[in-house]
Design a protein around this motif. Structure first.
Motif, PDB file in Angstrom:
ATOM      1  N   ASP A  14      40.864   0.292  22.895  1.00 26.39           N
ATOM      2  CA  ASP A  14      39.672  -0.551  23.033  1.00 26.39           C
ATOM      3  C   ASP A  14      40.026  -1.920  23.619  1.00 26.39           C
ATOM      4  O   ASP A  14      39.318  -2.438  24.486  1.00 26.39           O
ATOM      5  CB  ASP A  14      38.976  -0.738  21.679  1.00 26.39           C
ATOM      6  CG  ASP A  14      38.350   0.546  21.154  1.00 26.39           C
ATOM      7  OD1 ASP A  14      38.165   1.495  21.939  1.00 26.39           O
ATOM      8  OD2 ASP A  14      38.063   0.590  19.941  1.00 26.39           O
ATOM      9  N   TYR A  16      42.565  -2.621  25.513  1.00 29.38           N
ATOM     10  CA  TYR A  16      42.916  -2.388  26.927  1.00 29.38           C
ATOM     11  C   TYR A  16      41.636  -2.319  27.766  1.00 29.38           C
ATOM     12  O   TYR A  16      41.534  -2.956  28.815  1.00 29.38           O
ATOM     13  CB  TYR A  16      43.712  -1.087  27.054  1.00 29.38           C
ATOM     14  CG  TYR A  16      44.142  -0.765  28.462  1.00 29.38           C
ATOM     15  CD1 TYR A  16      45.386  -1.163  28.939  1.00 29.38           C
ATOM     16  CD2 TYR A  16      43.313  -0.054  29.320  1.00 29.38           C
ATOM     17  CE1 TYR A  16      45.792  -0.868  30.226  1.00 29.38           C
ATOM     18  CE2 TYR A  16      43.706   0.251  30.616  1.00 29.38           C
ATOM     19  CZ  TYR A  16      44.950  -0.157  31.066  1.00 29.38           C
ATOM     20  OH  TYR A  16      45.340   0.138  32.347  1.00 29.38           O
ATOM     21  N   GLU A  17      40.667  -1.558  27.281  1.00 33.14           N
ATOM     22  CA  GLU A  17      39.412  -1.421  28.013  1.00 33.14           C
ATOM     23  C   GLU A  17      38.699  -2.764  28.143  1.00 33.14           C
ATOM     24  O   GLU A  17      38.163  -3.091  29.214  1.00 33.14           O
ATOM     25  CB  GLU A  17      38.503  -0.407  27.316  1.00 33.14           C
ATOM     26  CG  GLU A  17      37.205  -0.170  28.058  1.00 33.14           C
ATOM     27  CD  GLU A  17      36.337   0.893  27.410  1.00 33.14           C
ATOM     28  OE1 GLU A  17      35.535   1.492  28.143  1.00 33.14           O
ATOM     29  OE2 GLU A  17      36.460   1.109  26.185  1.00 33.14           O
ATOM     30  N   ASP A  18      38.693  -3.567  27.072  1.00 32.48           N
ATOM     31  CA  ASP A  18      38.064  -4.885  27.126  1.00 32.48           C
ATOM     32  C   ASP A  18      38.703  -5.757  28.196  1.00 32.48           C
ATOM     33  O   ASP A  18      38.017  -6.481  28.915  1.00 32.48           O
ATOM     34  CB  ASP A  18      38.176  -5.601  25.773  1.00 32.48           C
ATOM     35  CG  ASP A  18      37.275  -4.999  24.718  1.00 32.48           C
ATOM     36  OD1 ASP A  18      36.363  -4.208  25.067  1.00 32.48           O
ATOM     37  OD2 ASP A  18      37.487  -5.310  23.524  1.00 32.48           O
ATOM     38  N   ARG A  19      40.018  -5.696  28.304  1.00 38.00           N
ATOM     39  CA  ARG A  19      40.732  -6.566  29.242  1.00 38.00           C
ATOM     40  C   ARG A  19      40.762  -6.009  30.665  1.00 38.00           C
ATOM     41  O   ARG A  19      40.755  -6.761  31.624  1.00 38.00           O
ATOM     42  CB  ARG A  19      42.158  -6.801  28.752  1.00 38.00           C
ATOM     43  CG  ARG A  19      42.216  -7.744  27.549  1.00 38.00           C
ATOM     44  CD  ARG A  19      43.593  -7.734  26.902  1.00 38.00           C
ATOM     45  NE  ARG A  19      43.785  -8.762  25.910  1.00 38.00           N
ATOM     46  CZ  ARG A  19      43.347  -8.726  24.668  1.00 38.00           C
ATOM     47  NH1 ARG A  19      42.623  -7.706  24.261  1.00 38.00           N
ATOM     48  NH2 ARG A  19      43.599  -9.704  23.827  1.00 38.00           N
ATOM     49  N   LYS A  20      40.814  -4.680  30.795  1.00 39.55           N
ATOM     50  CA  LYS A  20      40.984  -4.060  32.120  1.00 39.55           C
ATOM     51  C   LYS A  20      39.703  -3.450  32.682  1.00 39.55           C
ATOM     52  O   LYS A  20      39.680  -3.039  33.840  1.00 39.55           O
ATOM     53  CB  LYS A  20      42.070  -2.974  32.058  1.00 39.55           C
ATOM     54  CG  LYS A  20      43.423  -3.507  31.623  1.00 39.55           C
ATOM     55  CD  LYS A  20      43.938  -4.530  32.602  1.00 39.55           C
ATOM     56  CE  LYS A  20      45.277  -5.068  32.167  1.00 39.55           C
ATOM     57  NZ  LYS A  20      45.748  -6.143  33.026  1.00 39.55           N
ATOM     58  N   GLY A  21      38.682  -3.303  31.843  1.00 42.63           N
ATOM     59  CA  GLY A  21      37.417  -2.769  32.322  1.00 42.63           C
ATOM     60  C   GLY A  21      37.383  -1.252  32.457  1.00 42.63           C
ATOM     61  O   GLY A  21      36.454  -0.709  33.058  1.00 42.63           O
ATOM     62  N   ARG A  22      38.367  -0.563  31.915  1.00 40.08           N
ATOM     63  CA  ARG A  22      38.379   0.901  31.945  1.00 40.08           C
ATOM     64  C   ARG A  22      39.271   1.424  30.820  1.00 40.08           C
ATOM     65  O   ARG A  22      40.154   0.727  30.343  1.00 40.08           O
ATOM     66  CB  ARG A  22      38.897   1.430  33.277  1.00 40.08           C
ATOM     67  CG  ARG A  22      40.372   1.193  33.511  1.00 40.08           C
ATOM     68  CD  ARG A  22      40.902   1.906  34.772  1.00 40.08           C
ATOM     69  NE  ARG A  22      42.340   1.832  34.846  1.00 40.08           N
ATOM     70  CZ  ARG A  22      43.190   2.668  34.251  1.00 40.08           C
ATOM     71  NH1 ARG A  22      42.726   3.687  33.542  1.00 40.08           N
ATOM     72  NH2 ARG A  22      44.490   2.532  34.359  1.00 40.08           N
ATOM     73  N   ARG A  23      38.993   2.648  30.413  1.00 43.01           N
ATOM     74  CA  ARG A  23      39.818   3.294  29.383  1.00 43.01           C
ATOM     75  C   ARG A  23      40.944   4.042  30.073  1.00 43.01           C
ATOM     76  O   ARG A  23      40.725   4.695  31.086  1.00 43.01           O
ATOM     77  CB  ARG A  23      38.992   4.267  28.545  1.00 43.01           C
ATOM     78  CG  ARG A  23      37.999   3.532  27.645  1.00 43.01           C
ATOM     79  CD  ARG A  23      37.303   4.462  26.690  1.00 43.01           C
ATOM     80  NE  ARG A  23      38.048   4.803  25.500  1.00 43.01           N
ATOM     81  CZ  ARG A  23      38.270   3.998  24.474  1.00 43.01           C
ATOM     82  NH1 ARG A  23      37.834   2.748  24.506  1.00 43.01           N
ATOM     83  NH2 ARG A  23      38.923   4.412  23.410  1.00 43.01           N
TER      84      ARG A  23
END
Length: 176
Positions: A14, A16-23
């Motif tokens: 989660d 990672y997704e918040d920071r990178k915009g993808r899972r």
């Protein structure tokens, strides 16, 4: 505790997704920690130093039920590394009190290195923690340990229950 009872891995996905915009995909995660995928590893790992990071982690499916069953039959201790990250001690203590209230505080060990632990069995997601253990190590499945071998692997808490059921039956047969 982390990635065995507490789904810390999902929390990192989660973040990672918040920071990178993808899972990240399952293929990307095989054999790696989530933060190893980040361009700036330090940025993603920094989340562990924030108050509350370890407090609201989801409980692994069936962990509460199976740990309670084992706790009633065996001398179960919860051992977790909690000294590297300033706020993790309190977060983890409160998390355990909320989700595993039946575990007595004398059966919780906060440490910096699990090599101090001796016993019959250890369930862990890291081979490095199992290597120095004097008993039987069970490697709890996590994407980062996908390629690790040399230990009995358990995929989930239902398999942990099954393992200890077979172990109990084996010991009874030895006595008979």
């Amino acid at each position: 505790m982390d990635e065995v009872m507490a789904d810390t891995y999902a929390k990192f996905v989660d973040a990672y997704e918040d920071r990178k915009g993808r899972r990240p995909s399952d293929e990307e995660l095989q054999g790696k920690k989530v933060y190893e995928l980040a361009d700036d590893v330090a940025d993603l790992r920094r989340a562990m130093y924030e108050p509350g990071f370890f407090r609201d982690v989801a409980v692994m499916p069936d962990a509460q039920e199976v740990v309670k069953e084992l706790y009633e039959e065996y001398e179960v201790y919860i051992v977790t590394t909690a000294t590297e990250f300033k706020y993790s001690f309190l977060d983890k203590y409160e998390w355990l009190a909320e989700h595993f209230p039946f575990i007595h505080h004398r059966r919780i060990v906060f440490c910096g290195n699990k090599s101090i632990v001796h016993g019959d069995f250890m369930i862990d997601d890291k081979v490095s923690n199992l290597k120095g253990f004097n008993g039987t190590g069970l490697l709890f499945r996590s994407p980062h340990n996908y390629h690790d071998r040399g230990y009995t692997r358990v995929e989930n808490w239902a398999e942990v229950r099954d393992y200890f059921t077979r172990e109990r039956e084996r010991r009874i047969a030895e006595i008979a």
